[in-house]
Design an enzyme around this catalytic site. Structure first.
Site, PDB file in Angstrom:
ATOM      1  N   TYR A  26     -31.353 -32.899   1.705  1.00  0.00           N
ATOM      2  CA  TYR A  26     -31.302 -32.307   0.398  1.00  0.00           C
ATOM      3  C   TYR A  26     -29.933 -32.783   0.307  1.00  0.00           C
ATOM      4  O   TYR A  26     -28.955 -31.975   0.425  1.00  0.00           O
ATOM      5  CB  TYR A  26     -31.741 -30.822   0.113  1.00  0.00           C
ATOM      6  CG  TYR A  26     -31.412 -30.588  -1.172  1.00  0.00           C
ATOM      7  CD1 TYR A  26     -31.206 -31.300  -2.303  1.00  0.00           C
ATOM      8  CD2 TYR A  26     -31.645 -29.141  -1.573  1.00  0.00           C
ATOM      9  CE1 TYR A  26     -30.962 -30.749  -3.763  1.00  0.00           C
ATOM     10  CE2 TYR A  26     -31.384 -28.734  -2.828  1.00  0.00           C
ATOM     11  CZ  TYR A  26     -31.061 -29.334  -3.801  1.00  0.00           C
ATOM     12  OH  TYR A  26     -31.031 -28.743  -5.002  1.00  0.00           O
TER      13      TYR A  26
ATOM     14  N   LYS B  51     -33.739 -36.051  -0.629  1.00  0.00           N
ATOM     15  CA  LYS B  51     -33.657 -35.705  -2.095  1.00  0.00           C
ATOM     16  C   LYS B  51     -32.134 -36.085  -2.570  1.00  0.00           C
ATOM     17  O   LYS B  51     -31.271 -35.574  -2.165  1.00  0.00           O
ATOM     18  CB  LYS B  51     -34.009 -34.403  -2.341  1.00  0.00           C
ATOM     19  CG  LYS B  51     -33.759 -33.918  -3.480  1.00  0.00           C
ATOM     20  CD  LYS B  51     -34.165 -32.281  -3.628  1.00  0.00           C
ATOM     21  CE  LYS B  51     -33.614 -31.450  -5.068  1.00  0.00           C
ATOM     22  NZ  LYS B  51     -34.060 -30.344  -4.897  1.00  0.00           N
TER      23      LYS B  51
END
Length: 298
Positions: A136, A162
Site C-alpha cells: 500500500y 495499491k
C-alpha cells in the site's frame, strides 16, 4: 505468486460506538451493504477503516466477522498499518488466523527508510506469513518508487501494489515496467477512470466505500471500453471526493455514509466528528452526485 484479484475493492470503515468500542452489528450491516454492489473484494482495517488505531485482537475480530458475513462471496484483504516489522508480523498472523485472504501492508511511517529497508521489511513479512501481499503505497515519508517496486515484486508473496498519494505518473510507470503477474490497483480517487485506461486492474480506495455502485458502474464501463460513460461518472463523483480528500478523512467518509442513510458510528480519537459547515459541504457534494435528495441536513 500469481494474483487473480482485480476490480472494485472498497475498504470497510470500522464502526465505533461513542465509547470507542466496536459496534459489531453495525459492522455486519455495513459489509452487507457493500456486498450489494458487484464488488471484487472488501478491505478490512485499511486507512479508511482506521487500521492505525486498531489492536491486533480487534483486527482479528473484524476479519472473523467479515468471514462470517461475506461467506466466501469475495476475498477479504486485511489492512495492516504498523511501524515495526515485529508488529506487522503479529497483525499478519492474527489476520491469517481469522481468515483473511490477502494482506495489504503500508511501509513504516517514520525515519524515511531506503529501498534496502523496504526490501528487508516486506521480505521478512513474506517469510513469516504465507499470504499474498499487496503493498500500500501511501506513506509520504516512505514512498515506494517504481524502481523499488520492481525489486519488491521479486519477493515470493508480493502480488502487486495499491498506488495512492495522487501520483498517476508512478502508477503509469509501474503498469509499464512491472512483471505481468504483478497487479497495480488504483487509489488515485480523483482520477480513477484514467488510471483504468492506463492499465490499473481495479481500485482499493475510500471513494469506493461511499459510492460503491457508481464506482462499479465506472469500472464496468471501462472494461467494455465505454470511456465516455466512465468520464460522465468521473465528473458525477468528483465533488464527493473533493470533500472527502481533506483533513480527518475517516470522519468524512463516515459522514458521507451517514448522510446516505447508513449509521457507521464515530471515528476513534483523536479524530473528531465534523463541524456543521463540513457536514453541509458534504451534503451539497452528495446532492451533486445524485445519491441523496436536496433536503435540509439533520
Amino acid at each position: 505468486m500469481v494474483n487473480k484479484l482485480r476490480g472494485i475493492i472498497p475498504p470497510a470503515v470500522t464502526t465505533f460506538n461513542s465509547d470507542e468500542t466496536i459496534n459489531e452489528e453495525l459492522f455486519r450491516e455495513h459489509l452487507e451493504w457493500l456486498l450489494q454492489s458487484n464488488i471484487a473484494g472488501i478491505s478490512i482495517g485499511g486507512s479508511t477503516g482506521e487500521g492505525h488505531a486498531l489492536t491486533a485482537e480487534e483486527t482479528r475480530r473484524l476479519i472473523q466477522i467479515g468471514k462470517e458475513v461475506i461467506d466466501g462471496r469475495v476475498p477479504i484483504i486485511a489492512g495492516i498499518i504498523r511501524d515495526s516489522t515485529k508488529e506487522v508480523i503479529e497483525y499478519a498472523h492474527a489476520a491469517k488466523d481469522a481468515g483473511a485472504d490477502y494482506l495489504m501492508i503500508t511501509p513504516i511511517h517514520y525515519f524515511r527508510p531506503d529501498d534496502e529497508a523496504h526490501v528487508a521489511f516486506y521480505s521478512a513479512i513474506s517469510d513469516a506469513v504465507d499470504l499474498p501481499i499487496i503493498i500500500y503505497n501511501v506513506v509520504a515519508t516512505a514512498v515506494i518508487t517504481p524502481e523499488c517496486m520492481a525489486r519488491l515484486a521479486e519477493i515470493k508473496n508480493v502480488v502487486g501494489i495499491k498506488q495512492s498519494g495522487g501520483d498517476i505518473h508512478a502508477l503509469n510507470k509501474m503498469v509499464l515496467t512491472l512483471p505481468k503477474e504483478q497487479t497495480v490497483w488504483s487509489a488515485v480517487d480523483a482520477l480513477l477512470y484514467p488510471t483504468y485506461a492506463l492499465g490499473a486492474e481495479g481500485a482499493i480506495a475510500a471513494l469506493l466505500t461511499v459510492l460503491p455502485e457508481l464506482c462499479v458502474e465506472q469500472w464496468e464501463a471501462c472494461e467494455r471500453g465505454d470511456y465516455e460513460r466512465a468520464k460522465e461518472i468521473h465528473y458525477q463523483m468528483l465533488p464527493v471526493w473533493l470533500e472527502m480528500d481533506k483533513t480527518n478523512m475517516p470522519a468524512r467518509t463516515k459522514e458521507c455514509l451517514r448522510q446516505r442513510g447508513f449509521n457507521v458510528g464515530v471515528p476513534r480519537g483523536p479524530l473528531n466528528v465534523l463541524s456543521d459547515a463540513d457536514r453541509e459541504a458534504i451534503r451539497q457534494a452528495l446532492v451533486s452526485a445524485q445519491v441523496i435528495k436536496d433536503e435540509v441536513l439533520n
